[in-house]
Design a protein around this motif. Structure first.
Motif, mmCIF file in Angstrom:
data_model
loop_
_atom_site.group_PDB
_atom_site.id
_atom_site.type_symbol
_atom_site.label_atom_id
_atom_site.label_comp_id
_atom_site.label_asym_id
_atom_site.label_seq_id
_atom_site.Cartn_x
_atom_site.Cartn_y
_atom_site.Cartn_z
ATOM 1 N N CYS A 174 67.484 11.092 50.824
ATOM 2 C CA CYS A 174 67.023 11.738 49.597
ATOM 3 C C CYS A 174 66.483 10.678 48.640
ATOM 4 C CB CYS A 174 68.168 12.492 48.924
ATOM 5 S SG CYS A 174 68.757 13.883 49.886
ATOM 6 N N SER A 175 65.646 11.136 47.754
ATOM 7 C CA SER A 175 65.053 10.231 46.784
ATOM 8 C C SER A 175 66.144 9.524 45.995
ATOM 9 C CB SER A 175 64.145 11.024 45.829
ATOM 10 O OG SER A 175 63.755 10.220 44.749
ATOM 11 N N LEU A 176 66.122 8.195 46.035
ATOM 12 C CA LEU A 176 67.098 7.444 45.255
ATOM 13 C C LEU A 176 66.939 7.730 43.773
ATOM 14 C CD1 LEU A 176 67.017 3.984 47.093
ATOM 15 C CD2 LEU A 176 68.726 5.790 47.279
ATOM 16 N N GLU A 177 65.713 7.973 43.406
ATOM 17 C CA GLU A 177 65.440 8.291 42.004
ATOM 18 C C GLU A 177 66.165 9.571 41.585
ATOM 19 O OE1 GLU A 177 61.608 9.140 39.058
ATOM 20 O OE2 GLU A 177 61.374 9.187 41.225
ATOM 21 N N GLU B 198 73.341 11.164 38.923
ATOM 22 C CA GLU B 198 74.510 10.377 38.549
ATOM 23 C C GLU B 198 74.509 10.078 37.055
ATOM 24 O OE1 GLU B 198 76.815 6.225 39.774
ATOM 25 O OE2 GLU B 198 74.785 6.615 40.502
ATOM 26 N N THR B 199 73.307 9.752 36.524
ATOM 27 C CA THR B 199 73.202 9.488 35.085
ATOM 28 C C THR B 199 73.585 10.714 34.274
ATOM 29 O OG1 THR B 199 71.437 7.892 35.493
ATOM 30 C CG2 THR B 199 71.633 8.763 33.255
ATOM 31 N N SER B 200 73.120 11.865 34.723
ATOM 32 C CA SER B 200 73.457 13.111 34.034
ATOM 33 C C SER B 200 74.959 13.361 34.059
ATOM 34 C CB SER B 200 72.708 14.278 34.686
ATOM 35 O OG SER B 200 73.056 15.499 34.076
ATOM 36 N N HIS B 201 75.571 13.104 35.204
ATOM 37 C CA HIS B 201 77.023 13.312 35.317
ATOM 38 C C HIS B 201 77.783 12.379 34.382
ATOM 39 C CE1 HIS B 201 80.962 12.391 37.417
ATOM 40 N NE2 HIS B 201 81.078 13.667 37.073
ATOM 41 N N LEU B 202 77.393 11.125 34.342
ATOM 42 C CA LEU B 202 78.073 10.165 33.469
ATOM 43 C C LEU B 202 77.893 10.519 32.004
ATOM 44 C CD1 LEU B 202 77.211 6.815 35.309
ATOM 45 C CD2 LEU B 202 79.399 8.018 35.290
ATOM 46 N N GLY C 191 64.716 20.860 40.044
ATOM 47 C CA GLY C 191 63.519 21.711 40.032
ATOM 48 C C GLY C 191 62.227 20.934 40.036
ATOM 49 N N VAL C 192 62.229 19.744 39.491
ATOM 50 C CA VAL C 192 61.014 18.910 39.469
ATOM 51 C C VAL C 192 60.567 18.579 40.882
ATOM 52 C CG1 VAL C 192 60.095 16.674 38.732
ATOM 53 C CG2 VAL C 192 61.619 17.962 37.218
ATOM 54 N N TYR C 193 61.527 18.475 41.821
ATOM 55 C CA TYR C 193 61.226 18.059 43.183
ATOM 56 C C TYR C 193 60.945 19.252 44.108
ATOM 57 C CZ TYR C 193 62.931 13.489 41.709
ATOM 58 O OH TYR C 193 63.099 12.291 41.058
ATOM 59 N N LEU C 194 60.956 20.468 43.561
ATOM 60 C CA LEU C 194 60.700 21.666 44.349
ATOM 61 C C LEU C 194 59.387 22.304 43.915
ATOM 62 C CD1 LEU C 194 64.244 23.297 44.385
ATOM 63 C CD2 LEU C 194 63.073 22.239 46.313
ATOM 64 N N PRO C 195 58.778 23.127 44.782
ATOM 65 C CA PRO C 195 57.547 23.838 44.395
ATOM 66 C C PRO C 195 57.784 24.671 43.149
ATOM 67 C CG PRO C 195 57.967 24.070 46.751
ATOM 68 C CD PRO C 195 59.172 23.419 46.166
ATOM 69 N N GLN C 196 56.840 24.653 42.241
ATOM 70 C CA GLN C 196 57.026 25.312 40.958
ATOM 71 C C GLN C 196 56.965 26.829 41.066
ATOM 72 O OE1 GLN C 196 57.886 23.652 38.178
ATOM 73 N NE2 GLN C 196 58.004 21.910 39.600
ATOM 74 N N ASP C 197 56.257 27.356 42.068
ATOM 75 C CA ASP C 197 56.121 28.810 42.149
ATOM 76 C C ASP C 197 57.435 29.488 42.496
ATOM 77 O OD1 ASP C 197 56.120 27.594 44.539
ATOM 78 O OD2 ASP C 197 54.642 28.928 45.491
ATOM 79 N N ASP C 198 58.156 28.946 43.465
ATOM 80 C CA ASP C 198 59.433 29.545 43.849
ATOM 81 C C ASP C 198 60.331 28.453 44.412
ATOM 82 O OD1 ASP C 198 60.317 32.669 45.391
ATOM 83 O OD2 ASP C 198 61.595 30.983 44.843
#
Length: 1505
Positions: free
Chosen positions: A252-255, A261-265, A355-362
């Motif tokens: 998976c994207s390390l980014e 992880e940043t969000s969790h912290l 959501g940024v990494y998924l298709p925006q339509d669905d």
């Protein structure tokens, strides 16, 4: 019964037992074939029918394996019993869980035409009356319930077991320990005079092999023998195995992961801030915040799990699931609402991030038919999930295809269910999932869990997800395919997964990741253990052999076969990694065993738990109390010597032992210890007390310079030591004909093996007229001993008659000792000399036929060898002469000589402990029960069997003292040796060996000293030094970071690591001195303990195989190699005790040296202190008018760096760039250290336990909060928190009037901030005074006064009650309940004929118990029973009348007498092993709340006088 079936009359006669009738007697002529199912109509006889037939004749436990329908068996039995019209008409079906009760009730209703009802707690049965239960029993025939309900009903006497005709127990393998099943059988079934039929059911391989006999005994049943299952394989479904291999998930994207992880912290930090602001608002606030933090972490891990295993889409769906769960949560408190909002915002942030990494339509739909490859490459769907959908796609069009999918986590089932419902290409799948049985689940959810199997069974659901937690006990419906999407974790899960695949043409499919050796090894382990289930005679393989071809398109893994399915597991294993080496020939299993579950009773989940606990024990925390470790013992180098091989003699350092008894006239000979080494001054010059029965001997050791012995003198000296130590504590004659070995005089054999260079010294007598400063060896005594040795070499009676009467090596058949005739003189003829009859008293002699050493008490007048033999009247010997003739083949030459009355030598005792104190403490025996003193046992022998030794009896008396003296000296030598290793060369510093010895001695070593007090002090010293070091070295770290770093330094695990690296464990003394096992050089041990550890060296390596958590391990008992078990925490405590010892002797500088020697990198750099003061001096501070002057006046110290004090009173709620938290971290350790030091120096005679209680009472946040209020320091706390303000005001209002100590005790707990500000002021003061601890104590001692003293120490109520009852011999009974809102506690104490009860209601069980105990203590004080009176008076002699003893009371009424006659205390079976009867009586008294039994002995140990 309420059955439509026509009742049939039973056949009379036959002498059958009416209490245990055969089903054939009940069936009559009824045709059961009409109700049999197709599965049971096989002409050759099915397994179900066989089970039924066996059950008709006896109670059985049926083990139902794959393909067996237990409902068919229970239906037959219930119908058979239901057709009987007798008084015993109730049928009870027991199931361990509510869900199973509901499920079984539905099935039984559908199968039989009887009135069936279910019973569980939610129906309110706990409140039903006897009348209500009677109605239930009259209305219904079959009662389905949990075992606890039946147990409660029987205990309440609402039902008698005699009313039950059939008792069916589902999942009966639970009948063990304290399970309600076991209690039912023990309390009621086995006590019943009319027992019901028992039919046990189990469908899991969860019974330990060792449990089988116990299970059969408890259930009064026999297990249905698996060997009776001929033909069962026809009906059992063959499981077709096949793995599905999937590629590893693309990284998976390390980014993305970094963002998650940043969000969790970030949001975790938000929760912590809320916790800091609101932790003083409510009780149990910290627990609530921990719950939210845990929920946040769990949601985060669940989303990551879905991301790694299922892909981006499922991770997005997992976040949605978690968010819905949060949204359903309702909180009343505003603070809790904020916490819930933080968790919700976290999940919303996760959703937007993914959501940024998924298709925006669905974000949830992917056309798997068209874009499966791109979906996998992009990470939207994992390869594992793609393979699952391809498998399910193969079921398209087959509506009857029912698939069970086993997953590890329920989040996986929930997410895939949503995915399937949204994915158009999977519309043919109807998905549901089963979760674990959760009591908190709402009623509708529980109802759904019951209905799901029916929906699946009737084809309305064709895809059912389950977790392994529901497999045990829950009857999962039949399926066509069993898919292990996640690899089973345990053997039980693996076995159950195979069991569920039981329909025709069923499959069991396993998902495996390519190139994953961990999965492969785990699966091989499951397969190996599966084979062991089917074949218990198969050897227990430690590893699986490499895969081999068998020539039939099948790969074998050892004896386990997986049918070929494109590529086999073994091929995958071979392609990734070479298997482990094959086992030896005798480990090979029988070939070609199918991988099919055959449930029997030879494997158990319980066994797995045991194995799990064993593995856990090996990895339990170092430095913990739970873990025991095998360690060696360090040798004292000072006791070693190389002089044994010197042919020119040797030079020794001499140390004289002088003995002085407190009874005048008692004389002990001085001895000299000869060593090659020079002892340290405080070891070579020491005094010690030796405690004998009714007397005290003071032993003093003093150096006496050098002594040189020639080779001839060395030989004689070694003779003396070997002769007396073996003669008194060992044996001089070795071997016996009864053992098949030649009987020899020890000193005629090669004794070089008894002299080891590592333990080489001499103990020789000293002339009595010597000065105290000199030690002249008593060569007359040694020469006399040498002559006796030579005499015994030539004249000892080595060849004596055996017990069978055969003569030994004498020409005349008898041994004649002396040829001359007895003359009428005063001479007494011994074996080697003659002596005057009047000079025999205290003469030392040796029996030449046994080698035992005696001292003569007197010559018995009017006695001789011709006197009647009175030792054993039943022996058949008329005289002593006849006794020696017939038993030993000896003819006495002087049979008319008087017999010698001899005092026998005996084994050594531990004289370092005053056992006489225990005798003084005991109360005097009552009249008529006077203790009888055990008479001294004397021997009577003819003088011609004794050889005279010209050695004073005082020498023998001193030799008896030597083992204890040498043990203490050896311990001091080891302490001195350790002191040399530590090598603290500080000016004007010295530490005694006694202090070192105290620091390495544990409580399990019965000495008058132990490490506990020093460990308590060393703990506070280490904490203080580490805190100062970290505070000064890391000025930018916050309090949390500093605390974690300090913990890593002072933790027991770290101290254990450092201590073992220095090999200190070998110096620890944790076992009692065993004088019988102590041997001098040259002495033969009579009590050897051979080493069974498998280690050839004295040192034991630090290996997990030498760790254990076994509670039965005996601590401190060493083998002959010095290996002994040590509690792991004792190793850590030793380090702290040594730090404490060095602090007592040399202050902080010495303790710092000790820490650095251990490897603790801490230091006090004066420059860092100056830098800290300079930093705060540069801070911008504009004081308000008299803001700090008043505070300085209160604490009577003017700060040079004002900002330190400003920082110390600033709460974090002000949102300044500084707060008191760092100073509070430092001050906490300062006050802890100063108070501990004060208590240590003030109460030197206080025991370690009381010292700990005193420190706990003085060093706690509540005590410091009271100090803040008492000194009005709270008014200076700078804060901006409404909640905190309210708490402080409430706390101030709760103070009551001062008590007798002058202190006002609040009724509620103080806010933490008040205690923190006291600690922070202490930290500021320490820095301002440049670490001047004495000045800090001068300031704080009056602030803290009055400190708690031992006589004012208040224990927590529950502990005080426990200790009070323990000291007075009372037992009490505790009952706690918690409904989730409040805890209720009740404590009952039987006192005389009054039953005292204390009740308490609080937020937690602990608080409720404290309140109940407090109420009970108040009642006891009214009866003049309290801790104070028990300490001051002899309460143990109180006359306590038992509840059942009414001899001194008023006459009981007839009604009371009847009740008393019914409730008769009864003691069950008694364990007759050592300690068993005492333990049984103790538990019996505890159960009936009777006073603790007391015991008294009627004899004393005999010691040398």
């Amino acid at each position: 019964m309420h059955s439509s079936l026509e009742p049939e009359k039973m056949e009379e006669g036959g002498g059958s037992n009416s209490l245990k009738r055969k089903f054939s007697e009940i069936d009559g002529d009824q045709n059961l074939d009409s109700v049999s199912s197709p599965m049971m109509t096989d002409s050759n006889g099915s397994y179900e029918l066989k089970v039924y037939e066996v059950a008709k004749n006896r109670n059985i436990i049926a083990v139902l394996g794959t393909g067996i329908d237990k409902s068919e068996i229970t239906k037959r039995l219930i119908k058979a019993m239901g057709s009987s019209d007798t008084d015993k008409r109730l049928i009870i079906f027991l199931a361990p869980t509510v869900n199973l009760v509901k499920q079984q009730c539905c099935e039984i209703r559908a199968l039989v035409n009887l009135k069936v009802e279910e019973y569980f707690g939610a129906k309110g049965v706990d409140k039903w009356t006897s009348q209500r239960w009677d109605e239930e029993f009259s209305k219904h025939d079959v009662l389905v319930m949990t075992p606890q309900i039946l147990l409660d009903v029987l205990r309440s006497a609402f039902l008698k077991l005699e009313m039950v005709c059939l008792l069916i127990i589902d999942e009966c393998h639970h009948t063990t320990g304290n399970h309600p099943y076991a209690k039912l059988m023990k309390e009621f079934y086995h006590e019943s005079t009319s027992k019901p039929k028992i039919f046990g059911l189990t469908a899991s391989a969860v019974i330990r092999k060792a449990q089988v006999s116990e299970l059969e005994r408890l259930m009064d049943s026999k297990i249905f023998n698996p060997e009776e299952r001929e033909g069962v394989e026809k009906f059992a479904t063959t499981v077709k195995e096949g793995p599905i291999l999937y590629n590893p998930s693309p990284s998976c994207s390390l980014e993305l992961k970094e963002k998650l992880e940043t969000s969790h912290l970030k949001f975790d930090a938000s929760l912590r801030r809320l916790q800091e602001l609101g932790k003083d608002s409510f009780l149990n606030m910290d627990n609530k915040f921990e719950t939210y933090q845990k929920r946040l972490s769990i949601d985060y891990r669940e989303i990551l799990h879905c991301l790694d295993n299922l892909g981006l889409i499922c991770a997005h769906l997992a976040a949605e699931v978690c968010l819905e769960k949060i949204s359903d949560t309702k909180e009343e408190s505003e603070t809790y609402k904020e916490c819930s909002m933080v968790c919700k915002e976290f999940l919303e942030d996760i959703l937007s991030t993914i959501g940024v990494y998924l298709p925006q339509d669905d974000k949830s739909l992917v056309d798997l038919q068209q874009n499966h490859l791109s979906a996998v490459i992009s990470g939207h769907v994992s390869p594992k999930l793609k393979e699952l959908f391809h498998l399910l796609d193969s079921f398209r069009g087959d509506k009857q295809k029912q698939c069970l999918i086993l997953v590890e986590r329920i989040i996986t089932a929930k997410v895939i269910e949503r995915f399937v419902k949204k994915e158009a290409s999977l519309a043919y799948l109807n998905v549901l999932y089963l979760t674990e049985n959760n009591p908190s689940t709402n009623v509708s959810a529980q109802k759904m869990q019951i209905e799901i199997p029916d929906l699946f069974q009737h084809g309305k659901v064709n895809l059912l997800f389950i977790t392994d937690v529901v497999e045990e006990g829950f009857q999962v419906p039949d399926c066509s395919c069993m898919v292990c999407f996640d690899l089973p974790k345990t053997m039980c899960s693996y076995s159950q997964s195979q069991k569920h695949a039981k329909q025709s043409n069923s499959k069991s499919i396993m998902f495996l990741e390519r190139g994953n050796p961990k999965q492969r090894d785990h699966l091989h382990d499951l397969m190996r253990r599966e084979v062991l289930i089917q074949d218990p005679e198969a050897p227990n393989l430690k590893s699986c052999p490499p895969p081999v071809k068998n020539g039939h398109g099948v790969k074998e893994i050892g004896s386990m076969v997986i049918p070929d399915s494109n590529i086999t597991v073994s091929e995958e294993a071979a392609s990734t990694q070479t298997m482990s080496d094959p086992p030896s020939r005798n480990e090979q299993l029988p070939p070609c065993k199918k991988l099919r579950l055959d449930n029997n009773l030879l494997q158990s989940n319980g066994k797995e738990k045991v194995a799990s606990s064993k593995s856990k024990s090996s990895s339990s925390a170092a430095g913990s109390k739970k873990r025991k470790e095998l360690h060696g013992t360090t040798c004292a180098n000072a006791l070693s010597g190389t002089w044994g091989e010197n042919i020119d003699g040797a030079t020794f350092q001499a140390y004289k032992f002088d003995f002085c008894c407190n009874i005048s006239g008692e004389v002990y000979s001085s001895f000299s210890l000869l060593l090659e080494s020079t002892l340290a001054e405080d070891v070579g010059k020491v005094e010690m007390d030796l405690y004998l029965v009714r007397k005290l001997v003071k032993a003093s050791v003093s150096p006496c310079g050098q002594i040189r012995l020639s080779q001839e003198e060395l030989v004689k000296a070694k003779y003396f030591q070997q002769f007396f130590f073996n003669g008194m504590f060992g044996k001089l004659f070795v071997g016996s004909k009864s053992q098949g070995t030649k009987r020899e005089f020890l000193l005629q054999t090669d004794t070089s093996s008894l002299w080891h260079p590592a333990f080489m010294f001499l103990l020789l007598p000293v002339e009595t007229n010597d000065l105290a400063s000199s030690a002249t060896i008593d060569w007359s005594a040694i020469n006399s001993c040498a002559s006796i040795v030579e005499f015994l070499k030539k004249n000892s009676l080595l060849d004596l008659r055996d017990s069978d009467g055969n003569q030994c090596n004498t020409s005349s058949g008898q041994e004649v000792l002396l040829d001359d005739k007895m003359e009428e003189t005063n001479l007494i003829h011994f074996a080697n000399a003659s002596s005057d009859k009047n000079s025999l008293e205290e003469l030392v002699v040796i029996a030449i036929h046994t080698g035992r050493i005696y001292s003569i008490v007197e010559a018995v007048s009017d006695s001789s060898a011709m006197s009647p033999f009175e030792v054993d009247a039943s022996s058949g010997y008329a005289t002593y002469a006849e006794y020696f003739n017939k038993k030993y083949g000896i003819v006495l030459a002087h049979p008319n000589q008087p017999l010698m009355k001899l005092k026998q030598s005996h084994h050594a005792h531990n004289l370092l402990v005053d056992f006489n104190e225990e005798m003084v403490v005991k109360t005097e025996p009552k009249a008529g029960n006077v203790r009888k003193r055990k008479p001294n046992i004397h021997a009577h022998l003819p003088p011609e069997l004794l050889a005279r030794i010209d050695v004073p009896r005082a020498v023998l008396k001193s030799i008896y003292l030597l083992p204890s003296v040498m043990h203490r000296l050896e311990s001091l030598m080891l302490a001195s040796q350790l002191r040399e290793e530590i090598d603290c060369s500080i000016d004007n510093f010295s530490i005694s060996s006694t202090s070192i010895l105290e620091a390495v001695t544990t409580l399990t070593c019965p000495e008058s000293f132990s490490m506990e007090r020093l460990e308590l002090l060393g703990d506070s010293v280490l904490k203080y030094v580490a805190s100062c070091h970290l505070f000064l070295k890391y000025p930018d770290k916050d309090e949390g970071q500093l605390s974690r770093q300090r913990q890593s330094i002072i933790s027991n695990s770290n101290l254990h690591r450092l201590t073992t690296s220095r090999k200190l464990q070998g110096y620890i003394r944790n076992g009692a001195f065993e004088p019988r096992r102590w041997t001098a050089p040259g002495q033969f041990s009579l009590f050897p303990v051979p080493c069974k550890c498998g280690i050839d060296t004295r040192e034991v390596p630090l290996d997990p195989k030498f760790f254990t958590e076994n509670m039965t391990i005996k601590i401190g008992k060493s083998c002959d190699m010095g290996h002994r078990w040590v509690v792991s925490k004792s190793v850590s405590d030793c380090a702290e005790a040594l730090i404490g010892a060095y602090y007592v002797s040399g202050g902080l500088s010495a303790s710092l040296h000790m820490m650095k020697w251990l490897g603790i990198d801490v230091d006090f750099d004066p420059n860092l202190v100056v830098e800290a003061i300079n930093r705060v001096s540069l801070r911008c501070y504009i004081p308000k008018e008299d803001e700090l002057i008043e505070l300085e006046r209160k604490i009577q110290h003017e700060f040079s760096a004002k900002f330190l004090l400003k920082e110390a009173i600033t709460h974090s709620s002000l949102r300044e760039s500084y707060s008191y938290e760092r100073l509070e971290f430092l001050g906490d350790s300062v006050l802890d250290f100063l108070i501990t030091r004060h208590l240590f120096n003030t109460y030197e005679q206080t025991g370690p336990g009381e010292m700990t209680d005193l420190r706990s009472a003085c060093v706690n946040n509540e005590n410091f909060a009271q100090v803040a209020v008492k000194n009005n320091l709270h008014t200076h706390l700078q804060r901006c928190a409404t909640v905190l303000e309210t708490q402080i005001n409430d706390y101030l209002m709760s103070f009551q009037k001062p008590d007798e100590t002058g202190r006002s005790i609040p009724s509620i707990q103080g806010p933490k901030a008040l205690g923190d500000v006291v600690e922070s002021i202490a930290g500021a003061l320490l820095i301002d005074t440049r670490l001047d601890l004495d000045q800090v104590w001068r300031v704080f001692e009056p602030l803290l006064s009055p400190l708690v003293t031992p006589d004012k120490l208040q224990l927590p109520p529950y502990r005080e009650l426990n200790e009070l009852c323990d000291s007075l011999g009372y037992f009490f009974r505790v009952k706690c309940s918690n409904d989730g809102v409040k805890a209720q506690a009740t404590i009952q104490l039987q006192l005389d004929d009054v039953l005292l009860t204390g009740d308490g209601s609080e937020q937690t069980n602990k608080l409720a118990l404290g309140k109940a105990a407090s109420h009970l203590l108040t009642q006891l004080e009214k009866r003049n029973i309290s801790r104070k009176t028990s300490l001051g008076d002899n309460q143990s002699s109180m006359d306590v009348n038992l509840a059942c003893n009414h001899s001194d009371r008023e006459t009981l009424t007839s009604e009371t007498t009847e009740i008393q006659s019914i409730v008769i205390p009864f003691i069950g079976p008694i364990n007759m092993k050592k300690g068993g009867p005492r333990g049984t009586l103790h538990e019996f008294c505890k159960k009936h709340l009777w006073p603790m039994p007391t015991f008294d002995t009627s004899e004393e140990k005999s010691r040398w006088r």
